[in-house]
Design an enzyme around this catalytic site. Structure first.
Site, PDB file in Angstrom:
ATOM      1  N   ASP A  52      -6.780  -6.218   6.237  1.00  0.00           N
ATOM      2  CA  ASP A  52      -7.626  -6.954   5.279  1.00  0.00           C
ATOM      3  C   ASP A  52      -7.558  -8.467   5.529  1.00  0.00           C
ATOM      4  OD1 ASP A  52      -9.031  -5.206   3.650  1.00  0.00           O
ATOM      5  OD2 ASP A  52      -7.325  -4.871   2.302  1.00  0.00           O
ATOM      6  N   LYS A 105     -14.541   4.003   3.160  1.00  0.00           N
ATOM      7  CA  LYS A 105     -13.776   3.513   4.304  1.00  0.00           C
ATOM      8  C   LYS A 105     -13.273   4.674   5.164  1.00  0.00           C
ATOM      9  CE  LYS A 105     -12.549  -0.700   1.836  1.00  0.00           C
ATOM     10  NZ  LYS A 105     -11.581  -1.465   1.044  1.00  0.00           N
ATOM     11  N   GLN A 121      -5.870  -1.011  -1.571  1.00  0.00           N
ATOM     12  CA  GLN A 121      -7.144  -1.248  -2.267  1.00  0.00           C
ATOM     13  C   GLN A 121      -6.906  -2.070  -3.536  1.00  0.00           C
ATOM     14  OE1 GLN A 121     -10.266  -0.368  -1.127  1.00  0.00           O
ATOM     15  NE2 GLN A 121     -11.017  -1.536  -2.871  1.00  0.00           N
TER      16      GLN A 121
END
Ligand code: NAD
Length: 298
Positions: free
Chosen positions: A125, A58, A102
């Site tokens: 997200d 990422k 994460q």
């Protein structure tokens, strides 16, 4: 060698590159007008090698399109309260546009509590209940990257789900459920069935799918006999199977038995080189959106 009657590949490499190019030019315009680059703050707890690799990927993707990043790498023993303090600091920091925690988190930390703590306007997200609620209501802000990427794959390949029987195998909060909502929207107009581990006679459902999305996490378990002739098949699964002929000792396969299904399908996504690349690209799009929202709040 593919047979000429085989399904056309939906090439995640090409489509994701197009998304990245668009994000990169939008960011160039954004910064040329005197604004600072979008800023993504990632939080990684523990040393799960897969999570570390995802975060590195990422960071690299972000750098390539002009997004600045920082990664807070916390010890596996970090207390939930300390992680919450960090999330709150990032929420309050005006230089942070997007926050990404994460997953998975270590067992002693309640993932839901952490997801709920992220400022929904920075939740790139799209996992915060406010963003999931907005998606369900039909006015999404941040769409979770995998279902967002699948919808983009369809539209960029001129596949219109309107009127299709769409069957999704998997009901997770990050793939199956949000994708069902997107396909139900008036902009997509599919008729959606969501199957799961307790579905009776899964093949009876998958065989009538015009659009079949496999997101169960079971290696190559959708075979040709489970697929309707001419279906569009989207393979979300990423499964490691042992393979001593590779340097790593394993290879990645999807949930779909690609060689068996390809001759029956009209279009199909490969693994690797399919949905996973789009997922990565959509995070960049969400981060750009986060910077735009910060500059001009809703
Ligand atoms: P999950 O484990 O949270 O959910 C799996 C779902 O599949 C569950 O709803 C379960 O009921 C269903 N399921 C499991 N076995 C089944 C079976 N035999 N028949 C019918 N349904 C079954 O998984 P997830 O996080 O949604 O991920 C699913 C897969 O997609 C995994 O392989 C994951 O690695 C992959 N994934 C890929 C991407 C990507 O970008 N390509 C993103 C997220 C997840």
């Amino acid at each position: 060698m593919p047979d000429s009657s085989d399904a056309d590949l939906i090439d995640g490499r090409v489509l994701a590159q197009a998304v990245r190019d668009e994000v990169q030019s939008a960011i160039e315009e954004w910064t040329q007008s005197g604004r600072r680059a979008p800023f993504l703050s990632a939080v990684l707890v523990g040393d799960n090698p897969a999570s570390e690799a995802y975060v590195r990927g990422k960071e690299k993707d972000a750098a390539e399109v002009g997004i600045e990043t920082e990664t807070h790498h916390l010890d596996a023993a970090t207390l939930q309260g300390d992680l919450l303090d960090l999330v709150n600091e990032l929420n309050a920091d005006p230089s942070v546009d997007g926050i990404l925690v994460q997953l998975p988190l270590p067992d002693h930390i309640d993932e839901q509590t952490i997801i709920d703590a992220v400022d929904p306007s920075k939740d790139v997200d799209g996992f915060h209940p406010e963003n999931l609620g907005r998606l369900m209501r039909g006015s999404p802000r941040y769409i979770p990257a995998t279902p967002y990427g699948i919808m983009q794959m369809l539209s960029r390949c001129d596949i219109d789900p309107e009127g299709m029987d769409a069957v999704i195998v998997g009901r997770s909060n990050i793939v199956g459920k949000p994708l069902a909502n997107l396909l139900l929207r008036r902009t997509a107009n599919a008729t959606v069935t969501v199957c799961h581990s307790r579905t009776q006679d899964l093949a009876a459902h998958t065989r009538r799918a015009d659009l079949l999305v496999a997101a169960a996490g079971q290696a190559a378990f959708i075979d040709g006999g489970m697929v309707k002739e001419g279906a569009v098949v989207i393979d979300v699964g990423i499964n490691r199977v042992e393979d001593s002929s590779t340097e790593r000792g394993y290879r990645l396969v999807g949930d779909v038995d690609f060689d068996d299904v390809r001759p029956r399908a009209a279009r199909i996504t490969p693994v690797p080189g399919g949905v996973g690349l789009m997922t990565r690209a959509m995070l960049l799009k969400n981060t750009l959106k986060a910077a735009q929202l910060r500059a001009a709040p809703e």
